[in-house]
Design an enzyme around this catalytic site. Structure first.
Site, mmCIF file in Angstrom:
data_model
loop_
_atom_site.group_PDB
_atom_site.id
_atom_site.type_symbol
_atom_site.label_atom_id
_atom_site.label_comp_id
_atom_site.label_asym_id
_atom_site.label_seq_id
_atom_site.Cartn_x
_atom_site.Cartn_y
_atom_site.Cartn_z
ATOM 1 N N ASP A 1 2.260 -36.647 -30.239
ATOM 2 C CA ASP A 1 3.512 -37.006 -29.565
ATOM 3 C C ASP A 1 4.240 -35.723 -29.179
ATOM 4 O OD1 ASP A 1 5.916 -38.061 -28.709
ATOM 5 O OD2 ASP A 1 5.973 -39.592 -30.280
ATOM 6 N N ARG B 1 7.005 -35.672 -27.192
ATOM 7 C CA ARG B 1 8.317 -36.000 -26.637
ATOM 8 C C ARG B 1 9.442 -35.211 -27.300
ATOM 9 N NH1 ARG B 1 7.771 -42.444 -27.030
ATOM 10 N NH2 ARG B 1 6.872 -41.778 -29.015
#
Ligand SMILES: [Zn+2]
Length: 188
Positions: A121, A123
């Site tokens: 991930d 983000r």
């Protein structure tokens, strides 16, 4: 962070009438979709762009289900969806499609990202602080199945986590299981 902010416009939608405002960070124009009254502790959903899910209706993930459930909820109760332009957990559409190609060969969503040299991930959520500060929002009820989502954001007090219950389909059942087991998501 240099952010260019649009005016506020109305947006009638299939979920009801919202207001929208854009926050442009570099080449990425994020969108706040909101329904007043926001109140002191509004319901907020932080949604990261997923073109294949949100726009095309892909069954590989649950993004569209989560987005639609969130828009319906904030239309009913007031609040805000912050739509962040970080496609494919922020690896971009091209890399995401390459990751999907690896998934076609049997890798799961985490393994495929690692094969391409990315974290599971990628983000980031710093711009969320800027957007909420613009609306003078200091405390929220966060609509999410991912308790770690905003863990690094010091200026936002998360008063409550509201889950989004999504029923798995045959295509995304494995993906949802990996998210639950390897990425700390709560599915109920
Ligand atoms: Zn998705």
């Amino acid at each position: 962070m240099n952010i260019e902010i649009s005016k506020i416009a109305t947006l009638p939608s299939r979920f009801g009438d919202f207001k929208i405002q854009t926050f442009k960070e570099g080449h990425k124009a994020h969108l706040a979709i909101f329904k007043e009254p926001l109140g002191d502790i509004p319901i907020v959903r932080i949604h990261s762009e997923c073109l294949t899910g949100d726009a095309i209706g892909s069954l590989k993930c649950d993004c569209r289900d989560q987005l639609e459930a969130s828009l319906a909820r904030i239309y009913k109760d007031g609040g805000m969806v912050i739509y962040l332009r970080q496609e494919g957990r922020n690896i971009g559409l091209l890399n995401k499609v390459n990751a999907y190609a690896l998934q076609d060969q049997g890798y799961d969503t985490v393994e495929a990202n690692h094969q391409l040299g990315f974290e599971a991930d990628e983000r980031t959520y710093e711009v969320v602080e800027t957007i909420l500060a613009h609306f003078n929002i200091k405390a929220i009820r966060l609509l999410t199945n991912n308790p770690q989502k905003l863990a690094g954001l010091k200026s936002i007090h998360i008063v409550e986590r509201l889950p989004i219950v999504i029923l798995p389909n045959p295509h995304n059942a494995r993906y949802l299981k990996v998210k639950e087991e390897q990425m700390g998501h709560l599915l109920s």
